[in-house]
Design a protein around this motif. Structure first.
Motif, PDB file in Angstrom:
ATOM      1  N   ASP A   1       0.825  -1.204   0.000  1.00 18.54           N
ATOM      2  CA  ASP A   1       0.000   0.000   0.000  1.00 18.54           C
ATOM      3  C   ASP A   1       0.861   1.257   0.000  1.00 18.54           C
ATOM      4  O   ASP A   1       0.483   2.272  -0.590  1.00 18.54           O
ATOM      5  CB  ASP A   1      -0.911  -0.002   1.235  1.00 18.54           C
ATOM      6  CG  ASP A   1      -1.996  -1.071   1.161  1.00 18.54           C
ATOM      7  OD1 ASP A   1      -2.289  -1.526   0.037  1.00 18.54           O
ATOM      8  OD2 ASP A   1      -2.529  -1.451   2.218  1.00 18.54           O
ATOM      9  N   ARG A   2       2.011   1.198   0.672  1.00 24.57           N
ATOM     10  CA  ARG A   2       2.858   2.386   0.762  1.00 24.57           C
ATOM     11  C   ARG A   2       3.317   2.857  -0.618  1.00 24.57           C
ATOM     12  O   ARG A   2       3.260   4.056  -0.928  1.00 24.57           O
ATOM     13  CB  ARG A   2       4.091   2.078   1.633  1.00 24.57           C
ATOM     14  CG  ARG A   2       3.778   1.821   3.103  1.00 24.57           C
ATOM     15  CD  ARG A   2       5.048   1.380   3.814  1.00 24.57           C
ATOM     16  NE  ARG A   2       4.798   0.951   5.184  1.00 24.57           N
ATOM     17  CZ  ARG A   2       4.920   1.740   6.255  1.00 24.57           C
ATOM     18  NH1 ARG A   2       5.284   2.999   6.095  1.00 24.57           N
ATOM     19  NH2 ARG A   2       4.689   1.278   7.458  1.00 24.57           N
ATOM     20  N   ILE A   3       3.779   1.923  -1.451  1.00 25.08           N
ATOM     21  CA  ILE A   3       4.268   2.303  -2.777  1.00 25.08           C
ATOM     22  C   ILE A   3       3.094   2.676  -3.680  1.00 25.08           C
ATOM     23  O   ILE A   3       3.197   3.594  -4.507  1.00 25.08           O
ATOM     24  CB  ILE A   3       5.116   1.182  -3.397  1.00 25.08           C
ATOM     25  CG1 ILE A   3       6.264   0.805  -2.454  1.00 25.08           C
ATOM     26  CG2 ILE A   3       5.665   1.606  -4.752  1.00 25.08           C
ATOM     27  CD1 ILE A   3       7.178   1.975  -2.088  1.00 25.08           C
TER      28      ILE A   3
ATOM     29  N   ALA B   1       8.607   9.795  -0.188  1.00 22.97           N
ATOM     30  CA  ALA B   1       8.944   8.976   0.979  1.00 22.97           C
ATOM     31  C   ALA B   1       8.039   9.326   2.152  1.00 22.97           C
ATOM     32  O   ALA B   1       7.596   8.438   2.900  1.00 22.97           O
ATOM     33  CB  ALA B   1      10.408   9.165   1.351  1.00 22.97           C
ATOM     34  N   ALA B   2       7.740  10.609   2.321  1.00 26.97           N
ATOM     35  CA  ALA B   2       6.856  11.022   3.408  1.00 26.97           C
ATOM     36  C   ALA B   2       5.448  10.480   3.204  1.00 26.97           C
ATOM     37  O   ALA B   2       4.795  10.036   4.160  1.00 26.97           O
ATOM     38  CB  ALA B   2       6.831  12.548   3.502  1.00 26.97           C
TER      39      ALA B   2
ATOM     40  N   LEU C   1       8.031   6.283   4.926  1.00 26.32           N
ATOM     41  CA  LEU C   1       9.304   5.570   4.946  1.00 26.32           C
ATOM     42  C   LEU C   1      10.436   6.598   4.901  1.00 26.32           C
ATOM     43  O   LEU C   1      10.250   7.733   4.454  1.00 26.32           O
ATOM     44  CB  LEU C   1       9.425   4.638   3.736  1.00 26.32           C
ATOM     45  CG  LEU C   1       8.465   3.451   3.646  1.00 26.32           C
ATOM     46  CD1 LEU C   1       8.556   2.819   2.263  1.00 26.32           C
ATOM     47  CD2 LEU C   1       8.752   2.423   4.722  1.00 26.32           C
ATOM     48  N   SER C   2      11.614   6.179   5.356  1.00 24.99           N
ATOM     49  CA  SER C   2      12.782   7.019   5.146  1.00 24.99           C
ATOM     50  C   SER C   2      13.099   7.041   3.656  1.00 24.99           C
ATOM     51  O   SER C   2      12.650   6.173   2.894  1.00 24.99           O
ATOM     52  CB  SER C   2      13.975   6.477   5.925  1.00 24.99           C
ATOM     53  OG  SER C   2      14.453   5.273   5.328  1.00 24.99           O
ATOM     54  N   VAL C   3      13.870   8.026   3.236  1.00 27.30           N
ATOM     55  CA  VAL C   3      14.206   8.128   1.818  1.00 27.30           C
ATOM     56  C   VAL C   3      14.909   6.862   1.338  1.00 27.30           C
ATOM     57  O   VAL C   3      14.593   6.325   0.268  1.00 27.30           O
ATOM     58  CB  VAL C   3      15.090   9.367   1.558  1.00 27.30           C
ATOM     59  CG1 VAL C   3      15.638   9.352   0.134  1.00 27.30           C
ATOM     60  CG2 VAL C   3      14.291  10.643   1.797  1.00 27.30           C
TER      61      VAL C   3
END
Length: 312
Positions: free
Chosen positions: A208-210, A231-232, A236-238
């Motif tokens: 889901d994040r991507i 990333a935000a 997630l971190s960069v």
């Protein structure tokens, strides 16, 4: 002396991955006037082999023929080959001057270790999986075909014909390759760097994040989209985001955004009359030259040429 071209197949191979390139080389042998090629349909042990459409083909054993080029075709069975078969393929490939794959045949070459550290492509639908399964491969899932040293790979299905035309051109020159394309009634030839059709718009990342990050990028193409912003969105971190994005899409975030902008621009270039500069600004390119370079990389032609072609 004719060059010996071997096509490696196995149960559940994709018939068009074989027949398209095979016919291209057959036509080239005739068009060259000097029987430039000897063609071999091979399997590891020389057995009868069944394709995904149910046709059964007679084959020669892989080790029985001294080859100049080994081409591994794709298909559902490409990821089901056992360790013994992979070992035999690797051994034959290491003795062959030129090695190639069509579609998911790239998974076979990767499992043999032949793509480690090399740039390679495959069918866009499987590019992210190839990157996940074989992280040492530099997967370029947007290409029609790729050459890295003596190893060639191509995208899916009909892209095998583009690969064959490029190999024929390397062997016999552009005139013969062009004659083969005319005989087959295909383009001579789509550039290797031309994009596979709408690959990024069809990709669905696993997490889901991507997916959220891609959706955000699509909705904000007209704005600057630094990687920190994506990333935000993905929480997630960069560094984590870069790795996850590449693993799940086969693309870097920057390339994905460029592709999204180019695809948004292309439909307007083809179907509208507004100026190229206006279109470039409206989809987020900082200037028309950046859009022109993106079109050349992805489509093999600048926006003006694509507009003229659409009008014709």
């Amino acid at each position: 002396m004719p060059k010996h071209i071997g096509f490696l197949i196995y149960n559940e191979h994709q018939m068009l991955d074989l027949s398209g390139p095979l016919c291209a080389f057959q036509v080239a042998a005739r068009a060259s006037g000097d029987e430039a090629y000897r063609l071999h349909v091979l399997s590891v042990s020389g057995e009868r082999v069944r394709s995904t459409v149910g046709l059964v083909l007679e084959t020669e054993a892989l080790g029985d023929v001294a080859l100049d080029t080994l081409i591994v075709v794709g298909g559902a069975g490409s990821r089901l080959l056992g360790d013994g078969e992979i070992s035999a393929i690797r051994g034959a490939a290491l003795k062959t001057a030129r090695v190639a794959s069509v579609c998911t045949g790239a998974f076979v070459l990767a499992k043999c270790g032949l793509l480690d550290g090399r740039r390679a492509t495959t069918h866009w639908r499987f590019a992210a999986q190839l990157q996940r399964d074989y992280p040492n491969v530099q997967v370029a899932g947007d290409l029609i075909f790729s050459k890295d040293g003596h190893v060639w790979t191509s995208a899916g299905i009909t892209a095998g014909v583009d690969l064959a035309l490029a190999l024929i051109e390397e062997d016999l020159g552009p005139a013969v390759s062009r004659a083969v394309a005319q005989e087959l009634v295909v383009y001579h030839r789509r550039p290797g760097g031309q994009s596979q059709f709408s690959a990024m718009l069809e990709m669905t990342p696993e997490s889901d994040r991507i997916r959220l990050a891609l959706g955000f990028a699509r909705d904000h193409l007209t704005e600057p989209i630094p990687i920190e912003r994506l990333a935000a969105v993905a929480c997630l971190s960069v560094r984590q985001f870069q790795r996850a994005f590449k693993r799940e899409t086969g693309e870097t975030p920057a390339k994905a955004i460029e592709r999204l902008r180019a695809e948004a621009a292309r439909s307007r270039v083809e179907n509208e009359t507004e100026g190229i500069e206006t279109i470039a600004a409206s989809v987020g390119f900082s200037d028309p030259e950046r859009m022109r370079r993106a079109f050349l990389r992805l489509y093999g032609a600048p926006p003006q040429a694509i507009r003229r072609s659409a009008r014709r």
